[in-house]
Design an enzyme around this catalytic site. Structure first.
Site, PDB file in Angstrom:
ATOM      1  N   SER A 545       6.903   6.823  -7.088  1.00  0.00           N
ATOM      2  CA  SER A 545       6.788   6.467  -8.500  1.00  0.00           C
ATOM      3  C   SER A 545       8.179   6.117  -9.041  1.00  0.00           C
ATOM      4  CB  SER A 545       6.128   7.610  -9.277  1.00  0.00           C
ATOM      5  OG  SER A 545       5.691   7.163 -10.532  1.00  0.00           O
ATOM      6  N   ASP A 630      -4.242   2.596  -8.901  1.00  0.00           N
ATOM      7  CA  ASP A 630      -3.148   3.318  -9.547  1.00  0.00           C
ATOM      8  C   ASP A 630      -3.077   2.962 -11.034  1.00  0.00           C
ATOM      9  OD1 ASP A 630      -0.721   4.496 -10.299  1.00  0.00           O
ATOM     10  OD2 ASP A 630       0.162   4.151  -8.336  1.00  0.00           O
ATOM     11  N   HIS A 665      -2.757   6.836  -8.289  1.00  0.00           N
ATOM     12  CA  HIS A 665      -1.344   7.178  -8.213  1.00  0.00           C
ATOM     13  C   HIS A 665      -1.060   8.355  -7.286  1.00  0.00           C
ATOM     14  CE1 HIS A 665       2.675   6.589  -9.761  1.00  0.00           C
ATOM     15  NE2 HIS A 665       2.782   7.854 -10.104  1.00  0.00           N
TER      16      HIS A 665
END
Length: 693
Positions: A545, A630, A665
């Site tokens: 991320s 995501d 995610h």
């Protein structure tokens, strides 16, 4: 195993260029791969290419399929099949979750009054997950009369939740269903009203708080609050004494709270304190007092208190714990006659207990020099003991219970690691590395003692994040043993942008200071090799991320330092994403990254944005992963980045791209399935070491 000639015949899938001109502030950028964005996630050409990339990854890694499977078996072999959490007493019931056998998901259960009573299953995650490739329970809340359960589910991985209800007396599922929510749900005291948050279907921003009455249609729900400022996140909660409902309004540099008496759910939420620029605070209630953790005239936060009627008058706030320049007040917990503080000094946690009636205090004791300690589940203000979650890089997760007044400690549970784990076989250390600008960067290290020599021969796995003030703590990981047992040194670089050294550490790694995060990470790599912790030719780095952004910046700035990189769900197309307010999380992030609609921010962000700074140069071997659904970092960011890297890089190193077509995610949702993605990363790194031999 495929020979070199056979490997050379495996080619990455073709991806076309379709130039698109992006112009801002009189500056033009050409994005050849913008077309890879498909918000519907249904474009057959794009889906075909993503699948072809997955096939290419499998083909390149085929010679190491046995290693990948072996690693997977190692990883799941350290998961205790039959396990449960420590039961927590809340409103007359003991709550816990348990796993059984090969089940991927937990069973949530409770027992009335004593642990000797029969088990009552609240939710069986395995049954709920049937028929879904992805499954996640977002939040659960039991009504105050203990008879009704509200919970939320995401079956796509997009973090869009549906709320369901269950009668716990009969086991009946109610017909009420709340769609397009953030997953948060809170009961009022009447046991028939809940509050929840609706999401914007495009940006996924939770911005509307609704009141729902059981037995009515969602379309009849009443809007009680709507956030007008798109830079704020909205959350809902209830005080620990169950008396008050809270709406939390949070942005990067400003926080606020609104309150409502839980016994009057049809009333109006009122502000605890009007919003103020650069003022962050949170509150907790004890009897008639509200305690406030605030950064008002206190960079590292202080603790104050006030009666509710005077909350909007800061001159009436009374100081309880003063601000200290060298101590970060991270969290606090209130009991009937005790205040428990979770602080950090020089990056080391400290938990203090202060008796409210006498002012006497003591500090809780821990065993390791480098560790992490946080509050565990402590739902009751009347409890005589506080529960603490403790871990270190050599000590598995442990739940302790401390007597609030004597400090006596009892270990309730330590996570069992199957497979013969022996803590004494491993050693951990905290050191400080001097960055280029003279700043001392904390680094947490762990290694296996009989596989390590400080002579520059060990491979290094270096992890970093460095954003949002989030600290990557030096916690225990059973998964990490697969690397340590093969001679790796594992390092967490606590770079600026995190908060391990307090709030100034975060401020020094955001917006116009963001590049500090990247240079810190590079400086740590160089120092660990120079000081003999690592072979400079066997350095691997990983981040996800915002940590994936870190990986993208590092490989542009210092690619020669790394043999292999893992970038998981990486935020790499910084400028284009932050210019697009239709994307999830964009407007909330301006105070973190900057607002590129302002030219100064645009120029600075453009100077490090990984996608915009791909160069014609050699890059390390790289594994890039994403999830098609995501909601935080859209799949097309890493997709575009990989496509551009393939075009620009001047080396023959591996560049692999893997998309989980069923996840978001956080990757796969099951406790065993998650390990398959980690096994791929570890196998990728170990294959590179194998090729050095």
């Amino acid at each position: 195993m495929l020979n070199d000639q056979a490997l050379e015949m495996i080619k990455p899938p073709f991806v076309k260029k379709q130039p698109r001109t992006l112009e801002h502030h009189g500056h033009q950028r050409i994005d050849d791969y913008y077309w890879l964005r498909d918000d519907s996630r249904e474009d057959p050409e794009i889906l075909s290419w993503l699948k072809a990339e997955n096939d290419y990854t499998d083909a390149v890694m085929a010679p190491y399929a046995p290693l990948r499977e072996s690693l997977y078996q190692e990883l799941i072999g350290r998961i205790k099949k039959d396990d449960s959490t420590v039961p927590v007493l809340d409103n007359g019931y003991w709550y816990y979750t348990r796993y059984s056998g090969d089940d991927e998901y937990p069973v949530h259960a409770r027992k009335a009054e004593t642990l000797d009573n029969p088990e009552e299953v609240l939710l069986d995650g395995n049954k709920l997950a049937e028929g879904h490739e992805f499954f996640s329970i977002g939040n659960m809340d039991v009504s105050l009369n203990n008879q009704l359960l509200a919970w939320s589910e995401d079956t796509v991985g997009r973090r869009i939740y549906t709320v369901y209800f269950k009668n716990l007396l009969t086991g009946e599922l109610l017909t009420d269903r709340l769609e397009q929510t953030t997953g948060d749900v809170v009961w009022a005291a009447d046991n028939r009203t809940v509050f929840y948050i609706r999401q914007d279907p495009q940006t996924l921003l939770g911005y509307q708080v609704f009141r729902h009455t059981l037995g009515t249609e969602q379309k009849e729900d009443v809007l009680v609050y709507e956030e007008q400022d798109k830079s704020f996140y909205t959350g809902i909660d209830r005080t620990r004494d169950d008396s008050t409902l809270l709406i939390n309004h949070d942005s990067t540099t400003q926080c606020a709270v609104s309150l409502l008496d839980a016994t009057t759910p049809e009333g109006n939420f009122t502000a605890f304190l009007p919003r103020e620029a650069n003022h962050e605070y949170d509150i907790a209630k004890l009897d008639d007092w509200y305690y406030i953790r605030t950064n008002w005239q206190a960079t590292n936060f202080r603790l104050m208190k006030v009666k509710k009627a005077q909350s909007a008058d800061k001159s009436a706030w009374q100081e309880v714990i003063p601000h200290r320049d060298n101590v970060y007040l991270e969290d606090y917990l209130l009991f009937k006659d005790a205040l428990v503080l979770n602080e950090k000094e020089n990056g080391i946690p400290r938990i203090r207990v202060i008796q409210l009636s006498t002012g006497k205090e003591h500090q809780l004791s821990f065993d390791d020099p480098v560790f992490v300690a946080h509050f565990s589940a402590n739902p009751s203000v009347d409890a005589p003991r506080v529960r603490i979650w403790y871990s270190s890089m050599t000590t598995p997760d442990t739940i302790y219970e401390y007597d609030l007044f004597t400090g006596e400690r009892e270990q309730l549970k330590q996570k069992e690691v199957p497979g013969g784990f022996t803590p004494s076989n491993y050693a951990s250390e905290r050191l400080f590395v001097t960055a280029t600008d003279g700043t001392e960067i904390p680094v947490s290290l762990v290694w296996r003692t009989d596989r390590f020599s400080k002579d520059g021969t060990n491979p290094l796995y270096q992890y970093g994040y460095g954003a949002y003030g989030y600290t990557i703590e030096p916690y225990f990981s059973a998964n990490r043993l697969s690397l340590l047992d093969r001679g790796f040194v594992y390092a967490i670089a606590h770079i600026r942008g995190g908060q391990i050294l307090g709030r100034p550490w975060y401020e020094a790694g955001r917006q116009q200071q963001k590049r500090n995060s990247f240079t810190d990470f590079i400086d740590v790599t160089r120092a660990l090799a120079a000081e003999g912790y690592a072979d400079k030719n066997k350095v691997f780095a990983s981040g996800g991320s915002a940590g994936g952004l870190l990986m993208g910046a590092v490989v542009n700035m210092a690619p020669e330092l790394y043999l292999g990189i893992n970038a998981d769900v990486p935020f790499v197309d910084v400028v284009t994403t932050m210019l697009d307010e239709s994307l999830p999380l964009t407007t909330n992030e301006y105070d973190e990254w900057g607002n590129p609609n302002n030219k100064t921010d645009y120029d600075y962000m453009l100077s490090y944005s990984p996608y915009d700074n791909v160069q014609r140069q050699d890059y390390p071997n790289m594994l890039v992963t994403t999830g098609l659904h995501d909601s935080q970092v859209q799949y097309f960011e890493p997709a575009k980045w990989v496509a551009k890297l393939r075009e620009y890089k001047t080396d023959d190193n591996k560049l692999l791209f893997y998309t989980n077509m069923e996840a978001g995610h956080g990757g796969a949702s099951g406790r065993y399935q998650q390990q398959k993605e980690l096994a791929l990363e570890y196998a990728f790194f170990l294959s590179l070491l194998d090729q050095l031999q």
